[in-house]
Scaffold this motif. Sequence first.
Motif, PDB file in Angstrom:
ATOM      1  N   ALA A  19      40.095  43.442  52.738  1.00 15.52           N
ATOM      2  CA  ALA A  19      39.432  44.082  51.600  1.00 15.52           C
ATOM      3  C   ALA A  19      38.119  43.387  51.269  1.00 15.52           C
ATOM      4  O   ALA A  19      37.096  44.043  51.002  1.00 15.52           O
ATOM      5  CB  ALA A  19      40.362  44.072  50.385  1.00 15.52           C
ATOM      6  N   VAL A  20      38.118  42.051  51.309  1.00 16.37           N
ATOM      7  CA  VAL A  20      36.898  41.302  51.036  1.00 16.37           C
ATOM      8  C   VAL A  20      35.852  41.570  52.113  1.00 16.37           C
ATOM      9  O   VAL A  20      34.670  41.813  51.810  1.00 16.37           O
ATOM     10  CB  VAL A  20      37.193  39.793  50.928  1.00 16.37           C
ATOM     11  N   ASP A  23      34.155  44.795  51.520  1.00 15.90           N
ATOM     12  CA  ASP A  23      33.165  44.695  50.443  1.00 15.90           C
ATOM     13  C   ASP A  23      31.914  43.945  50.911  1.00 15.90           C
ATOM     14  O   ASP A  23      30.783  44.332  50.605  1.00 15.90           O
ATOM     15  CB  ASP A  23      33.766  43.969  49.237  1.00 15.90           C
ATOM     16  N   THR A 195      43.011  39.288  41.891  1.00 13.01           N
ATOM     17  CA  THR A 195      42.159  39.925  42.880  1.00 13.01           C
ATOM     18  C   THR A 195      41.682  38.832  43.826  1.00 13.01           C
ATOM     19  O   THR A 195      41.932  37.651  43.596  1.00 13.01           O
ATOM     20  CB  THR A 195      40.944  40.615  42.226  1.00 13.01           C
ATOM     21  N   ARG A 213      32.037  37.565  43.096  1.00  8.74           N
ATOM     22  CA  ARG A 213      32.480  38.953  43.181  1.00  8.74           C
ATOM     23  C   ARG A 213      34.004  38.978  43.244  1.00  8.74           C
ATOM     24  O   ARG A 213      34.635  38.023  43.706  1.00  8.74           O
ATOM     25  CB  ARG A 213      31.902  39.625  44.426  1.00  8.74           C
ATOM     26  N   THR A 215      37.433  41.448  44.442  1.00  5.72           N
ATOM     27  CA  THR A 215      37.865  42.570  45.268  1.00  5.72           C
ATOM     28  C   THR A 215      39.353  42.804  45.072  1.00  5.72           C
ATOM     29  O   THR A 215      40.152  41.874  45.194  1.00  5.72           O
ATOM     30  CB  THR A 215      37.576  42.284  46.755  1.00  5.72           C
TER      31      THR A 215
END
Length: 248
Positions: A19-20, A23, A195, A213, A215
């Motif tokens: 997922a990271v 992103d 997250t 950030r 994610t």
Amino acid sequence: MRRIAALSDVHGNVAALEAVLADVSREKPDRIVVAGDLVLNGPEPGAVVDALREAAAGGTTVIAGNTDVAVADFDYAAAFPWMTDGVPDAIVAAAEWAHDALGEDRVEWLRALPSERRVRTDDDTLVVVCHASPGSQTSGLDQNLDPSVTIERLARTDARVIVCGHTHLPEIRDLGFKVIVNAGSAGYVFDGDPTASWALIEIDEGDVRAEIRRTEFDTLGVANAISARGLAGDVYRAATVRTGKLVR
């Protein structure tokens, strides 16, 4: 201007890592760096190594953290020097399980990773990628350190930017002469936000800007996979992933 995406402390959580990386790819950084602690605790260490090997083949910088030493070589004194009364059985069980799950080829790749890397940008800004602090996989840049200790640890490098992890607590600390970018954890964060955390750094003619950030990933699915494994301590590891807080 150069843009660097930094992540750390994946800890065997391939769902968070993927997922990271998705992103990160949307940000189109000039470089991606991964600051260690790749495989211990999570349910899919092999998949994490495979994803990072592929990323490294494409130019991503990957280093090892202290828990990678534990998994690769069972050198617990090197990996956890603060545990002077012995390493808990739950950590040993998790390290042995991850070692076996990886297989020899992946373990050899883990062993070959450097403990630190340096990147120099086009404008001659030096960035050091370390796990805990410059020159150390275990002495972190914790938020509650005595300022004199922080300065002593930062003095081990001439780098303007220090990218690290280890604490599982994401933060940006601009001290003027140096900037600490702690990416937190892409898979096992401790700050109460369940997250994955990572950092985006922009460097422009010596000016450094960075931000954390976050994610989202399938925290419940990963927690359930950890619980289903059934190792000592897995109930606490699963709760940590589910809540974003260290549970032990």
